[in-house]
Design an enzyme around this catalytic site. Structure first.
Site, mmCIF file in Angstrom:
data_model
loop_
_atom_site.group_PDB
_atom_site.id
_atom_site.type_symbol
_atom_site.label_atom_id
_atom_site.label_comp_id
_atom_site.label_asym_id
_atom_site.label_seq_id
_atom_site.Cartn_x
_atom_site.Cartn_y
_atom_site.Cartn_z
ATOM 1 N N ARG A 1 0.847 -1.187 0.000
ATOM 2 C CA ARG A 1 0.000 0.000 0.000
ATOM 3 C C ARG A 1 0.887 1.242 0.000
ATOM 4 O O ARG A 1 1.914 1.274 0.686
ATOM 5 C CB ARG A 1 -0.915 -0.015 1.221
ATOM 6 C CG ARG A 1 -1.871 -1.210 1.259
ATOM 7 C CD ARG A 1 -2.662 -1.226 2.562
ATOM 8 N NE ARG A 1 -3.624 -2.319 2.609
ATOM 9 C CZ ARG A 1 -3.372 -3.530 3.125
ATOM 10 N NH1 ARG A 1 -2.173 -3.785 3.634
ATOM 11 N NH2 ARG A 1 -4.303 -4.468 3.130
ATOM 12 N N GLU B 1 2.984 -4.937 -7.218
ATOM 13 C CA GLU B 1 1.678 -4.280 -7.198
ATOM 14 C C GLU B 1 1.669 -3.227 -6.088
ATOM 15 O O GLU B 1 1.944 -3.537 -4.927
ATOM 16 C CB GLU B 1 0.567 -5.299 -6.950
ATOM 17 C CG GLU B 1 -0.821 -4.677 -6.853
ATOM 18 C CD GLU B 1 -1.909 -5.688 -6.498
ATOM 19 O OE1 GLU B 1 -3.068 -5.272 -6.329
ATOM 20 O OE2 GLU B 1 -1.586 -6.895 -6.381
ATOM 21 N N ASN C 1 -5.041 3.477 -1.769
ATOM 22 C CA ASN C 1 -6.375 3.678 -1.218
ATOM 23 C C ASN C 1 -6.571 5.170 -0.988
ATOM 24 O O ASN C 1 -5.806 5.799 -0.251
ATOM 25 C CB ASN C 1 -6.528 2.906 0.095
ATOM 26 C CG ASN C 1 -6.466 1.412 -0.116
ATOM 27 O OD1 ASN C 1 -7.275 0.836 -0.835
ATOM 28 N ND2 ASN C 1 -5.476 0.759 0.492
ATOM 29 N N HIS D 1 11.099 -6.799 3.561
ATOM 30 C CA HIS D 1 11.581 -5.898 2.521
ATOM 31 C C HIS D 1 11.335 -6.502 1.145
ATOM 32 O O HIS D 1 10.988 -7.676 1.019
ATOM 33 C CB HIS D 1 13.081 -5.629 2.686
ATOM 34 C CG HIS D 1 13.934 -6.870 2.595
ATOM 35 N ND1 HIS D 1 14.401 -7.533 3.703
ATOM 36 C CD2 HIS D 1 14.399 -7.584 1.524
ATOM 37 C CE1 HIS D 1 15.112 -8.585 3.333
ATOM 38 N NE2 HIS D 1 15.123 -8.635 2.005
ATOM 39 N N GLU E 1 16.178 -3.589 -0.266
ATOM 40 C CA GLU E 1 17.545 -4.101 -0.193
ATOM 41 C C GLU E 1 18.225 -3.993 -1.560
ATOM 42 O O GLU E 1 17.598 -4.223 -2.601
ATOM 43 C CB GLU E 1 17.531 -5.560 0.263
ATOM 44 C CG GLU E 1 18.916 -6.130 0.538
ATOM 45 C CD GLU E 1 18.875 -7.565 1.046
ATOM 46 O OE1 GLU E 1 19.891 -8.008 1.614
ATOM 47 O OE2 GLU E 1 17.841 -8.235 0.864
#
Length: 314
Positions: free
Chosen positions: A3, A67, A71, A89, A135
């Site tokens: 998100r 992805e 929101n 991570h 990383e």
């Protein structure tokens, strides 16, 4: 899935600074969210974002994507790596960690760890705009990768590898490499979807397997086991979807038949979070892995001439 707060800032980081390609953007204003799908695409990308062609290409794409979910009214509340967090991570492989670190620093990217800091030398951790850890890892010599940077892993902490590994193997992943650090009480397991064209040294040495993992284009799922958690009945990791701690959302798998994949998981005793016919978004499913992480099961190629792998019904 991660998100994000600000799509413009996240795209500037992942597309412009980490070299990813925006493959498609899906907008759902009636449900107050948009989705952005990026990949380390090895060739020039010719599909117009938002087009039917881009949609069909995305849902048949044979390589993993990142992805990002925006929101509109509820930004992410947690980036992971706090007490009890499961998500750790994502990572990128590069030829020169030191040069990449300097490049990113010159482009105003903040770092949690530079290559010569901490116990593990030669790798780095940058912050993305939402403070997710990213990383930076050195590729193996002799690789044939064309991109300066490629998405190389997603890391999740697990309680018991004897339970987690069979779950992901049932979805088609193979354990490519394991590393054990008894001096620091943790182990790492690297799992990947092998393409038939890849020549994995299954009987090779750890060095050969490590070189394979660190020279392939596709990312791996890194499972981190902190020793001793498997024996604690009350121990559990936060999965990233709890109220007040939302950031990481899920990992996902494309399958030819969602119903068959769900039936197989249920037959093996795994629990579903969402069946294909449940909820507003039909045709896709979510399973729980043994640690309670959400795992999306989505139809490869989609259900219609636009390649869409889900449909809405109220």
């Amino acid at each position: 899935m991660l998100r994000i707060t600000d799509p413009a800032a996240s795209l500037a980081f992942y597309r412009d600074k980490m070299g990813m390609t925006l493959m498609n953007k899906l907008q759902f204003p009636e449900y107050d969210f948009d989705l952005y799908f990026l990949s380390s695409h090895p060739e020039p990308y010719s599909h117009e974002v938002g087009s039917d062609d881009a949609n069909k290409y995305l849902w048949s794409y044979p390589h993993p994507t990142l992805e990002l979910t925006h929101n509109y009214n509820s930004p992410p509340s947690h980036s992971g790596n706090g007490d009890g967090d499961g998500f750790g991570h994502i990572a990128f492989h590069v030829d020169d960690v030191y040069a990449t670190t300097e490049e990113l620093l010159s482009n105003d990217v903040d770092f949690k760890k530079k290559p010569d800091e901490g116990n593990m030398k030669g790798l780095a951790f940058a912050y993305d705009p939402d403070k997710y850890w990213v990383e930076i890892v050195k590729r193996s010599p002799g690789h044939s990768l064309k991109l300066p940077k490629n998405l190389s892993q997603t890391m999740l902490r697990i309680k018991d590898p004897e339970k987690s590994i069979p779950f992901y193997e049932s979805l088609g992943l193979t354990v490519l490499l394991s590393k054990h650090f008894p001096q620091w009480n943790f182990s790492l397991y690297f799992l990947g979807c092998l393409d038939p064209s890849e020549h994995f040294p299954s009987d090779g040495t750890d060095e050969e397997k490590s070189n394979f993992v660190n020279s392939r284009h596709d990312p791996v799922l890194e499972l981190t086991h902190n020793h001793g958690t498997e024996g604690d009945a009350s121990f559990e990791y936060k999965n990233g979807n709890e109220a007040g701690g939302q950031g990481f959302g899920h990992v996902g798998f494309l399958v030819d038949d969602v119903d068959l994949a769900v039936d197989d998981l249920k037959r093996k005793g795994y629990i579903m979070k969402k069946e294909p016919g449940e909820g507003t978004m039909k045709g896709l499913a979510f399973a729980f892995d043994p640690d309670g992480y959400a795992v999306e099961i989505i139809k490869r190629g989609g259900y219609d001439d636009k390649g869409t792998p889900y449909y809405f019904e109220k």
